[in-house]
Design a protein around this motif. Structure first.
Motif, PDB file in Angstrom:
ATOM      1  N   PRO A 110      17.664  16.303   4.789  1.00 43.33           N
ATOM      2  CA  PRO A 110      17.346  15.555   3.566  1.00 43.33           C
ATOM      3  C   PRO A 110      17.015  14.085   3.859  1.00 43.33           C
ATOM      4  N   ARG A 111      17.704  13.494   4.815  1.00 42.20           N
ATOM      5  CA  ARG A 111      17.454  12.081   5.144  1.00 42.20           C
ATOM      6  C   ARG A 111      16.009  11.875   5.598  1.00 42.20           C
ATOM      7  N   GLU A 112      15.519  12.771   6.457  1.00 42.13           N
ATOM      8  CA  GLU A 112      14.128  12.666   6.938  1.00 42.13           C
ATOM      9  C   GLU A 112      13.144  12.797   5.773  1.00 42.13           C
ATOM     10  N   ALA A 113      13.406  13.763   4.875  1.00 46.98           N
ATOM     11  CA  ALA A 113      12.505  13.973   3.725  1.00 46.98           C
ATOM     12  C   ALA A 113      12.469  12.742   2.832  1.00 46.98           C
ATOM     13  N   LYS A 114      13.644  12.203   2.536  1.00 50.06           N
ATOM     14  CA  LYS A 114      13.717  11.014   1.669  1.00 50.06           C
ATOM     15  C   LYS A 114      13.006   9.823   2.302  1.00 50.06           C
ATOM     16  N   GLU A 115      13.163   9.666   3.599  1.00 49.80           N
ATOM     17  CA  GLU A 115      12.510   8.531   4.293  1.00 49.80           C
ATOM     18  C   GLU A 115      10.987   8.631   4.199  1.00 49.80           C
ATOM     19  N   ILE A 116      10.445   9.843   4.384  1.00 46.97           N
ATOM     20  CA  ILE A 116       8.984  10.018   4.312  1.00 46.97           C
ATOM     21  C   ILE A 116       8.484   9.745   2.896  1.00 46.97           C
ATOM     22  N   ILE A 117       9.147  10.323   1.901  1.00 48.04           N
ATOM     23  CA  ILE A 117       8.726  10.116   0.505  1.00 48.04           C
ATOM     24  C   ILE A 117       8.831   8.638   0.134  1.00 48.04           C
ATOM     25  N   ASP A 118       9.953   8.019   0.466  1.00 52.13           N
ATOM     26  CA  ASP A 118      10.151   6.598   0.126  1.00 52.13           C
ATOM     27  C   ASP A 118       9.127   5.706   0.818  1.00 52.13           C
ATOM     28  N   SER A 119       8.792   6.012   2.068  1.00 49.00           N
ATOM     29  CA  SER A 119       7.821   5.171   2.788  1.00 49.00           C
ATOM     30  C   SER A 119       6.423   5.315   2.193  1.00 49.00           C
ATOM     31  N   GLU A 123       4.385   2.245   0.434  1.00 49.50           N
ATOM     32  CA  GLU A 123       3.050   1.911   0.943  1.00 49.50           C
ATOM     33  C   GLU A 123       2.045   1.767  -0.201  1.00 49.50           C
ATOM     34  N   LEU A 124       2.185   2.617  -1.215  1.00 47.98           N
ATOM     35  CA  LEU A 124       1.249   2.594  -2.352  1.00 47.98           C
ATOM     36  C   LEU A 124       1.524   1.412  -3.285  1.00 47.98           C
ATOM     37  N   SER A 125       2.779   1.022  -3.387  1.00 52.66           N
ATOM     38  CA  SER A 125       3.198  -0.145  -4.172  1.00 52.66           C
ATOM     39  C   SER A 125       2.626  -0.148  -5.600  1.00 52.66           C
ATOM     40  N   ILE A 126       2.877   0.942  -6.342  1.00 53.80           N
ATOM     41  CA  ILE A 126       2.415   1.039  -7.736  1.00 53.80           C
ATOM     42  C   ILE A 126       3.568   0.594  -8.638  1.00 53.80           C
ATOM     43  N   GLN A 127       3.409  -0.540  -9.294  1.00 52.45           N
ATOM     44  CA  GLN A 127       4.493  -1.101 -10.110  1.00 52.45           C
ATOM     45  C   GLN A 127       4.506  -0.556 -11.539  1.00 52.45           C
ATOM     46  N   ASP A 128       3.317  -0.469 -12.124  1.00 52.45           N
ATOM     47  CA  ASP A 128       3.234  -0.067 -13.535  1.00 52.45           C
ATOM     48  C   ASP A 128       2.179   1.034 -13.672  1.00 52.45           C
ATOM     49  N   PRO A 129       2.576   2.319 -13.511  1.00 55.99           N
ATOM     50  CA  PRO A 129       1.596   3.414 -13.514  1.00 55.99           C
ATOM     51  C   PRO A 129       0.774   3.460 -14.810  1.00 55.99           C
ATOM     52  N   LYS A 130      -0.542   3.483 -14.650  1.00 53.73           N
ATOM     53  CA  LYS A 130      -1.445   3.459 -15.814  1.00 53.73           C
ATOM     54  C   LYS A 130      -1.906   4.857 -16.217  1.00 53.73           C
ATOM     55  N   ASN A 131      -1.779   5.828 -15.310  1.00 58.87           N
ATOM     56  CA  ASN A 131      -2.249   7.181 -15.594  1.00 58.87           C
ATOM     57  C   ASN A 131      -1.400   8.186 -14.819  1.00 58.87           C
ATOM     58  N   LEU A 132      -1.706   9.467 -14.993  1.00 57.99           N
ATOM     59  CA  LEU A 132      -0.881  10.500 -14.357  1.00 57.99           C
ATOM     60  C   LEU A 132      -0.929  10.399 -12.833  1.00 57.99           C
ATOM     61  N   GLU A 133      -2.109  10.120 -12.290  1.00 62.07           N
ATOM     62  CA  GLU A 133      -2.207  10.017 -10.828  1.00 62.07           C
ATOM     63  C   GLU A 133      -1.264   8.947 -10.289  1.00 62.07           C
ATOM     64  N   GLU A 134      -1.307   7.757 -10.880  1.00 58.99           N
ATOM     65  CA  GLU A 134      -0.451   6.665 -10.412  1.00 58.99           C
ATOM     66  C   GLU A 134       1.027   7.000 -10.620  1.00 58.99           C
ATOM     67  N   GLN A 135       1.332   7.644 -11.749  1.00 55.39           N
ATOM     68  CA  GLN A 135       2.713   8.028 -12.025  1.00 55.39           C
ATOM     69  C   GLN A 135       3.224   9.022 -10.968  1.00 55.39           C
ATOM     70  N   ALA A 136       2.412  10.049 -10.688  1.00 54.03           N
ATOM     71  CA  ALA A 136       2.821  11.068  -9.715  1.00 54.03           C
ATOM     72  C   ALA A 136       2.940  10.480  -8.312  1.00 54.03           C
ATOM     73  N   LEU A 137       1.994   9.618  -7.918  1.00 51.60           N
ATOM     74  CA  LEU A 137       2.061   8.983  -6.601  1.00 51.60           C
ATOM     75  C   LEU A 137       3.303   8.106  -6.465  1.00 51.60           C
ATOM     76  N   SER A 138       3.664   7.433  -7.566  1.00 54.41           N
ATOM     77  CA  SER A 138       4.828   6.530  -7.516  1.00 54.41           C
ATOM     78  C   SER A 138       6.144   7.301  -7.496  1.00 54.41           C
ATOM     79  N   LEU A 139       6.102   8.601  -7.843  1.00 51.51           N
ATOM     80  CA  LEU A 139       7.311   9.426  -7.821  1.00 51.51           C
ATOM     81  C   LEU A 139       7.401  10.304  -6.576  1.00 51.51           C
ATOM     82  N   ALA A 140       6.227  10.785  -6.104  1.00 54.08           N
ATOM     83  CA  ALA A 140       6.225  11.829  -5.075  1.00 54.08           C
ATOM     84  C   ALA A 140       5.607  11.413  -3.754  1.00 54.08           C
TER      85      ALA A 140
END
Length: 365
Positions: A110-119, A123-140
């Motif tokens: 789990p630690r490896e998975a969390k590190e990859i997702i978090d990194s 990297e994308l640095s989306i602060q205020d998601p404007k659409n579904l793509e940005e929302q999904a990228l900022s979560l996943a």
């Protein structure tokens, strides 16, 4: 003949209410425009297999009262929904869990998975998601989004993810355990013998008219019942006077195949955009059957047009505001109760439909 209740629609909501009304000594008439009862949970037998005619219906709930209520009408098996996703030539387990991440990144913990997702998120640095793509990228992060979310979502909604509102994906369930059980609910299963038998038992002893359109029927019989429970589309009841509420529909291509096992799983999602269908259902796996033939259904998501079956309400800002206006009209209707998925313009899981019908029975009967 005068009835206490005219119930429009023999789906789960209408049938539960009809059953409860009859139990309390009310005189009930159920009408349905289709040529069969049970609405979208209708199942019919092909090659000895219970086929879900309107898409896969897997009963799941954490509400013990609802589970016990449904078990009056059928015995449920121990089916657990564990879908598979195919992206190009890669196969992944759903929901997103350690089996998914292990396959995607060749990792174990789990630690490896969390590190990859978090990194990837950082990297994308989306602060205020404007659409579904940005929302999904900022979560996943990028990998999960591109392989397992983007194409499937665009097929499902018929729009680019950049054009879809962010709120459609408010959160994404990540599991950092090796667990492919799609639902978190304690009680899950498929009724042995199919859903149609459940509705037959609910409507036992109740008069049912099929192939009966409400608007025509009520012109001929304006005073047939003291009250009406209407489970159809709320905008159609008012003849679309304020405009049409939008839905997504599904087209099914069902085939009988000369093999005993086509895909090895009941539900397989195709997440690549260029594959035209969203998923393939192999019905026999819902009941662990071993017939020599199998039945599959390919699902194609389409824009709803009048005459088609409405499945998923498009609950964006515009449609939600329009529904509120129809609700105001509904409040002015005397002796008409709107309910169910179409009457309340929301996508309900089956247990929530049963709960809503029982709640209405408690208030009304």
């Amino acid at each position: 003949m005068n009835y206490d209740y005219l119930i429009v629609g023999s789906g789960l909501f209408g049938s539960v209410f009809a059953h409860e009304a009859k139990k309390r000594g009310k005189k009930v008439l159920v009408i349905d425009k289709r040529d069969h009862i049970a609405g979208n949970i209708y199942t019919k037998v092909l090659e000895g297999i219970q086929v879900h005619q309107y898409g896969a219906h897997i009963f799941h709930t954490s509400d013990k009262e609802i589970w016990n209520y449904m078990n009056q009408f059928a015995e449920f098996n121990n089916y657990i929904n564990s879908p598979i996703a195919i992206y190009k030539d890669e196969l992944y387990n759903l929901p997103f869990n350690m089996n998914t991440f292990s396959k995607m990144w060749n990792i174990q913990t789990p630690r490896e998975a969390k590190e990859i997702i978090d990194s990837q998120i950082a990297e994308l640095s989306i602060q205020d998601p404007k659409n579904l793509e940005e929302q999904a990228l900022s979560l996943a992060g990028k990998d999960v989004y591109e392989k397992l979310i983007k194409g499937y979502t665009e097929k499902q909604w018929g729009r680019d993810c950049k054009e879809l509102p962010a709120f459609i994906i408010k959160r994404l369930p990540f599991r950092f355990t090796y667990d492919n059980n799609y639902f978190n609910d304690r009680y899950q299963g498929i009724p042995i013998g199919g859903y149609t038998k459940i509705v037959e038992k609910m409507l036992d002893g109740i008069e049912v008219l099929l192939n009966t359109e409400y608007s025509e029927f009520v012109k001929l019989h304006p005073n047939i019942a003291d009250k009406t429970v209407f489970t159809g589309m709320i905008d159609s009841y008012f003849d679309y006077c304020l405009g049409t509420l939008e839905y997504r529909s599904i087209r099914f291509e069902t085939e009988i195949l000369e093999c005993d096992n086509y895909q090895g799983n009941a539900v397989v999602n195709y997440t690549e955009r260029k594959v035209p269908y969203t998923r393939i259902i192999e019905h026999k796996h819902f009941e662990f059957k071993s017939q020599k033939k199998t039945v599959i259904s390919k699902e194609y998501s389409t824009e709803w047009k009048p005459g088609m079956e409405p499945y998923y309400p498009v609950n964006d800002k515009k449609n939600s505001e329009l529904y509120v206006r129809y609700q105001e009209l509904a409040k002015e209707e005397k002796n008409i109760i709107f309910g169910g998925r179409l009457g309340s313009y929301q996508y309900y899981d089956m247990d929530k439909v049963v709960r809503a019908a029982l709640d209405l029975s408690g208030r009304e009967l």
